[in-house]
Design a protein around this motif. Structure first.
Motif, PDB file in Angstrom:
ATOM      1  N   ASN A 124       0.850  -1.419  -0.003  1.00 20.50           N
ATOM      2  CA  ASN A 124       0.001   0.029  -0.179  1.00 20.50           C
ATOM      3  C   ASN A 124       0.862   1.141  -0.047  1.00 20.50           C
ATOM      4  N   ALA A 125       2.056   1.217   0.697  1.00 20.29           N
ATOM      5  CA  ALA A 125       2.934   2.375   0.801  1.00 20.29           C
ATOM      6  C   ALA A 125       3.497   2.525  -0.412  1.00 20.29           C
ATOM      7  N   VAL A 126       3.955   1.605  -1.446  1.00 18.00           N
ATOM      8  CA  VAL A 126       4.485   1.620  -2.362  1.00 18.00           C
ATOM      9  C   VAL A 126       3.558   2.329  -3.375  1.00 18.00           C
ATOM     10  N   ALA A 127       2.640   1.507  -3.569  1.00 17.40           N
ATOM     11  CA  ALA A 127       1.223   1.994  -4.350  1.00 17.40           C
ATOM     12  C   ALA A 127       1.131   3.391  -4.349  1.00 17.40           C
ATOM     13  N   HIS A 128       0.945   3.827  -3.229  1.00 15.03           N
ATOM     14  CA  HIS A 128       0.506   5.246  -2.923  1.00 15.03           C
ATOM     15  C   HIS A 128       1.380   6.325  -2.923  1.00 15.03           C
ATOM     16  N   GLY A 129       2.748   6.145  -2.701  1.00 13.71           N
ATOM     17  CA  GLY A 129       3.953   6.749  -2.433  1.00 13.71           C
ATOM     18  C   GLY A 129       4.853   6.978  -3.387  1.00 13.71           C
ATOM     19  N   ALA A 130       4.812   6.134  -4.545  1.00 13.14           N
ATOM     20  CA  ALA A 130       5.949   5.854  -5.467  1.00 13.14           C
ATOM     21  C   ALA A 130       6.276   7.169  -6.350  1.00 13.14           C
ATOM     22  N   ASP A 131       5.014   7.930  -6.624  1.00 12.15           N
ATOM     23  CA  ASP A 131       5.013   9.073  -7.307  1.00 12.15           C
ATOM     24  C   ASP A 131       5.644  10.343  -6.679  1.00 12.15           C
ATOM     25  N   GLY A 132       5.690  10.310  -5.261  1.00 17.86           N
ATOM     26  CA  GLY A 132       6.252  11.291  -4.411  1.00 17.86           C
ATOM     27  C   GLY A 132       7.657  11.652  -4.678  1.00 17.86           C
ATOM     28  N   PRO A 133       8.043  12.840  -4.136  1.00 11.26           N
ATOM     29  CA  PRO A 133       9.390  13.278  -4.175  1.00 11.26           C
ATOM     30  C   PRO A 133      10.291  12.439  -3.020  1.00 11.26           C
ATOM     31  N   GLU A 134       9.691  12.225  -2.122  1.00 16.00           N
ATOM     32  CA  GLU A 134      10.374  11.738  -0.958  1.00 16.00           C
ATOM     33  C   GLU A 134       9.614  10.204  -0.672  1.00 16.00           C
ATOM     34  N   ARG A 135      10.381   9.195  -0.509  1.00 14.88           N
ATOM     35  CA  ARG A 135      10.177   7.761  -0.586  1.00 14.88           C
ATOM     36  C   ARG A 135      10.632   7.018   0.678  1.00 14.88           C
ATOM     37  N   LYS A 136       9.728   7.226   1.670  1.00 13.66           N
ATOM     38  CA  LYS A 136      10.416   6.459   2.877  1.00 13.66           C
ATOM     39  C   LYS A 136       9.191   5.794   3.730  1.00 13.66           C
ATOM     40  N   VAL A 137       9.576   4.719   4.235  1.00 12.32           N
ATOM     41  CA  VAL A 137       8.603   3.939   4.903  1.00 12.32           C
ATOM     42  C   VAL A 137       9.306   3.496   6.255  1.00 12.32           C
ATOM     43  N   SER A 138       8.651   3.911   7.257  1.00 11.96           N
ATOM     44  CA  SER A 138       9.407   3.682   8.716  1.00 11.96           C
ATOM     45  C   SER A 138       8.414   2.389   9.285  1.00 11.96           C
ATOM     46  N   ILE A 139       8.707   1.287   9.971  1.00 15.35           N
ATOM     47  CA  ILE A 139       8.070   0.392  10.419  1.00 15.35           C
ATOM     48  C   ILE A 139       8.622   0.226  12.059  1.00 15.35           C
ATOM     49  N   SER A 140       7.780   0.699  13.070  1.00 11.23           N
ATOM     50  CA  SER A 140       8.174   0.610  14.352  1.00 11.23           C
ATOM     51  C   SER A 140       7.058  -0.164  15.151  1.00 11.23           C
ATOM     52  N   THR A 141       7.616  -0.579  16.535  1.00 13.28           N
ATOM     53  CA  THR A 141       6.810  -1.390  17.321  1.00 13.28           C
ATOM     54  C   THR A 141       6.823  -0.587  18.392  1.00 13.28           C
ATOM     55  N   GLY A 142       5.471  -1.071  19.305  1.00 10.32           N
ATOM     56  CA  GLY A 142       5.800  -0.312  20.822  1.00 10.32           C
ATOM     57  C   GLY A 142       4.458  -1.201  21.602  1.00 10.32           C
ATOM     58  N   ALA A 143       4.552  -0.574  22.874  1.00  8.98           N
ATOM     59  CA  ALA A 143       3.676  -1.233  23.827  1.00  8.98           C
ATOM     60  C   ALA A 143       2.981  -0.132  24.235  1.00  8.98           C
ATOM     61  N   GLU A 144       1.500  -0.211  24.133  1.00  2.63           N
ATOM     62  CA  GLU A 144       0.634   1.015  24.492  1.00  2.63           C
ATOM     63  C   GLU A 144      -0.797   0.316  25.028  1.00  2.63           C
ATOM     64  N   LYS A 145      -0.856   0.808  26.430  1.00  7.02           N
ATOM     65  CA  LYS A 145      -2.048   0.248  27.132  1.00  7.02           C
ATOM     66  C   LYS A 145      -1.604  -1.263  27.181  1.00  7.02           C
ATOM     67  N   ASP A 146      -2.486  -2.222  26.775  1.00  8.63           N
ATOM     68  CA  ASP A 146      -2.306  -3.432  27.222  1.00  8.63           C
ATOM     69  C   ASP A 146      -2.085  -3.866  25.936  1.00  8.63           C
ATOM     70  N   LEU A 147      -1.719  -3.291  24.667  1.00 12.33           N
ATOM     71  CA  LEU A 147      -1.715  -4.006  23.393  1.00 12.33           C
ATOM     72  C   LEU A 147      -0.176  -3.583  22.844  1.00 12.33           C
ATOM     73  N   VAL A 148       0.027  -4.456  21.852  1.00 14.14           N
ATOM     74  CA  VAL A 148       1.509  -4.195  21.002  1.00 14.14           C
ATOM     75  C   VAL A 148       1.055  -3.656  19.846  1.00 14.14           C
ATOM     76  N   VAL A 149       1.526  -2.643  19.526  1.00 14.79           N
ATOM     77  CA  VAL A 149       1.310  -1.732  18.100  1.00 14.79           C
ATOM     78  C   VAL A 149       2.491  -1.968  17.336  1.00 14.79           C
ATOM     79  N   VAL A 150       2.169  -2.236  15.938  1.00 13.83           N
ATOM     80  CA  VAL A 150       3.257  -2.108  14.894  1.00 13.83           C
ATOM     81  C   VAL A 150       2.731  -1.177  13.801  1.00 13.83           C
ATOM     82  N   ARG A 151       3.422   0.074  13.674  1.00 11.26           N
ATOM     83  CA  ARG A 151       3.153   1.332  12.832  1.00 11.26           C
ATOM     84  C   ARG A 151       3.778   1.163  11.553  1.00 11.26           C
ATOM     85  N   PHE A 152       3.060   1.181  10.547  1.00  9.19           N
ATOM     86  CA  PHE A 152       3.618   1.534   8.994  1.00  9.19           C
ATOM     87  C   PHE A 152       3.332   2.743   8.919  1.00  9.19           C
TER      88      PHE A 152
END
Length: 148
Positions: free
Chosen positions: A54-82
């Protein structure tokens, strides 16, 4: 139950070459010793690959092409962000609807990804971002002392 660290390692094998070939810079911010999560390994891997596509499909035409994948604990959950550096989302209320007119390809990727996660007790949500788009995968960690 699934080992989130292992799944992210497997996702990296698939995602990094795909993003690199599309001219994207990929940053990983993954914590060590991530807990086991209540999810199916193969389904979760598919969700992560869908989010990267999804990131490639929607960001491929942009001048800046970056993706960051991160993890963290929030409240009682584990969250993975794209987080991507693409154009952002003009109509966030339509993101998780199937067969969108504005979608590229079939328009099912986010819809199916959210359905997969919800069927396993997790969730996929969009987080408004000053730049680009951010999708958060929410997962329940296995309870301490739960049968393994």
């Amino acid at each position: 139950m699934a080992d989130l660290g292992t799944i992210l390692d497997e996702a990296r094998i698939v995602i990094e070459p795909m993003l690199r070939e599309a001219g994207f810079e990929l940053n990983w911010h993954v914590q060590e010793n991530l807990p086991l999560v209540q999810s199916d390994q193969h389904s979760l891997l598919q969700v992560f690959v869908n989010l990267a596509r999804n990131a490639v499909a929607h960001g491929a035409d942009g001048p800046e092409r970056k993706v960051s994948i991160s993890t963290g604990a929030e409240k009682d959950l584990v969250v993975v962000r794209f987080q991507d550096s693409g154009p952002g989302v003009a109509h966030p209320e339509e993101l998780f609807q199937p067969f969108q007119n504005r979608a590229q390809a079939s328009g099912l990727g986010l819809y199916i990804s959210r359905a997969i996660l919800r069927s396993q007790g997790g969730n996929l949500r969009y987080e408004p971002s000053a730049k680009g788009a951010c999708f958060a995968v929410e997962l329940w960690p296995m309870e301490k002392g739960a049968a393994q």
